[in-house]
Design an enzyme around this catalytic site. Structure first.
Site, mmCIF file in Angstrom:
data_model
loop_
_atom_site.group_PDB
_atom_site.id
_atom_site.type_symbol
_atom_site.label_atom_id
_atom_site.label_comp_id
_atom_site.label_asym_id
_atom_site.label_seq_id
_atom_site.Cartn_x
_atom_site.Cartn_y
_atom_site.Cartn_z
ATOM 1 N N ARG A 19 0.837 -1.201 0.000
ATOM 2 C CA ARG A 19 0.000 0.000 0.000
ATOM 3 C C ARG A 19 0.872 1.251 0.000
ATOM 4 O O ARG A 19 2.068 1.202 0.223
ATOM 5 C CB ARG A 19 -0.888 0.048 1.242
ATOM 6 N N ASP A 40 5.582 -7.813 2.047
ATOM 7 C CA ASP A 40 4.652 -7.246 3.017
ATOM 8 C C ASP A 40 4.023 -8.391 3.809
ATOM 9 O O ASP A 40 4.212 -9.566 3.482
ATOM 10 C CB ASP A 40 3.561 -6.433 2.295
ATOM 11 N N ASP A 63 8.186 -10.497 7.363
ATOM 12 C CA ASP A 63 8.119 -9.802 8.638
ATOM 13 C C ASP A 63 9.472 -9.129 8.815
ATOM 14 O O ASP A 63 10.478 -9.797 9.083
ATOM 15 C CB ASP A 63 7.856 -10.790 9.771
ATOM 16 N N VAL A 64 9.517 -7.819 8.662
ATOM 17 C CA VAL A 64 10.804 -7.119 8.652
ATOM 18 C C VAL A 64 11.515 -7.173 9.995
ATOM 19 O O VAL A 64 12.715 -6.905 10.077
ATOM 20 C CB VAL A 64 10.657 -5.648 8.207
ATOM 21 N N ASN A 86 11.135 0.288 3.244
ATOM 22 C CA ASN A 86 10.018 1.228 3.362
ATOM 23 C C ASN A 86 9.061 0.904 4.503
ATOM 24 O O ASN A 86 8.389 1.811 5.013
ATOM 25 C CB ASN A 86 9.238 1.237 2.038
ATOM 26 N N TYR A 151 8.136 7.601 16.837
ATOM 27 C CA TYR A 151 8.315 7.638 15.382
ATOM 28 C C TYR A 151 9.567 8.419 14.993
ATOM 29 O O TYR A 151 10.406 7.935 14.215
ATOM 30 C CB TYR A 151 7.073 8.255 14.735
ATOM 31 N N LYS A 155 13.033 7.209 13.074
ATOM 32 C CA LYS A 155 13.416 7.758 11.772
ATOM 33 C C LYS A 155 14.760 8.493 11.822
ATOM 34 O O LYS A 155 15.505 8.505 10.832
ATOM 35 C CB LYS A 155 12.309 8.665 11.241
ATOM 36 N N THR A 186 -1.279 9.436 1.789
ATOM 37 C CA THR A 186 -1.428 8.010 2.069
ATOM 38 C C THR A 186 -2.401 7.837 3.230
ATOM 39 O O THR A 186 -2.754 8.807 3.911
ATOM 40 C CB THR A 186 -0.081 7.379 2.454
#
Length: 257
Positions: A19, A40, A63-64, A86, A151, A155, A186
């Site tokens: 997505r 994903d 699963d990252v 991403n 977050y 980042k 998004t």
């Protein structure tokens, strides 16, 4: 406009690709001829996207946060020429009110997930003698943002990890760069699905005065994955309508009404 096939014959892995920005990145890479692995946990959306990309695109469950999942995917895919880290989650809460478990979860997905991509796929690129990696950070990885302690921390970490990987991988012809989006249309950034006109009042302090499209991020990522960016590594590129350049003050003399 005809898009050059600058990635023809190459395999690109995009995480969180089912997505939003990830899907737009997958489309931009495929438009340049890449065979895209749509990675994903959202199998239905990811499979549907891959089916429409062409060039042998396929969905892969990933699963990252799990090293074994990364290694299984690499073993199944073989050579990967471009990696786009991403996958990410967004959590709003003040530092005082943030649940420590949610803080750790945000770091696990956004930062540890990126690390594992570098650790597993980046190492394979070093062994094969070349590759391109793009880590999706955020404008909040270039500045602070109240209510974004977890977050922004993750980042900023992605930004720093990118620099280190660029230094370590560069002698092996593997380039590593970071993208820092903001104000992109998004579900994560525009959950109410406002139209550009409805969203416009939220962007009056952005120099470009508008919301960005996910494809505008995808195009920059595709450039960084291509040979056209062959001398670019360790860079941090803001795709944020000018937000991190500084706040646009409409009340100042000379500013348009």
């Amino acid at each position: 406009m005809t898009v050059p096939s600058s990635l023809a014959g190459r395999t690109a892995l995009v995480t969180g690709a089912a997505r939003g920005i990830g899907a737009a990145i997958a489309r931009s890479l495929a438009a340049r001829g890449a065979s895209v692995i749509v990675a994903d946990l959202l199998e239905e959306d990811g499979t549907a996207l891959a089916a429409g990309l062409g060039h042998g695109a396929r969905f892969a469950r990933l699963d990252v946060t799990d090293e074994a999942s990364w290694r299984a995917l690499l073993a199944a895919c073989g050579r990967i020429d471009a990696l786009v880290n991403n996958a990410g989650i967004l959590h709003f809460a003040t530092v005082a009110e943030t649940d420590p478990a949610m803080f750790r979860r945000t770091l696990e997905v956004n930062l540890v997930g990126t690390f594992l991509g570098l650790h597993v796929v980046g190492a394979a690129m070093v062994a094969q003698g070349g590759g391109a990696i793009v880590n999706i950070s955020s404008a909040d990885g270039l500045k602070g943002g109240n209510g974004l302690g977890a977050y922004a921390s993750s980042k900023w970490g992605v930004r720093g990890l990118t620099k280190v990987a660029a230094l370590e991988f560069g002698p092996h012809a593997v380039r590593v760069n970071s993208i820092h989006p903001a104000g992109i249309d998004t579900v994560m950034a525009n959950p109410g699905r406002d139209t550009p006109e409805q969203a416009a009042p939220r962007f009056t302090d952005f120099p470009l005065q508008r919301m960005g499209g996910p494809e505008e991020v995808g195009e920059v990522v595709a450039f960084l994955c291509s040979d056209e960016a062959s001398y670019v590594t360790g860079a941090e590129i803001a795709v944020d309508g000018g937000l991190t350049a500084g706040r646009y003050y409409r009340a100042l003399p000379g500013a348009p009404a």
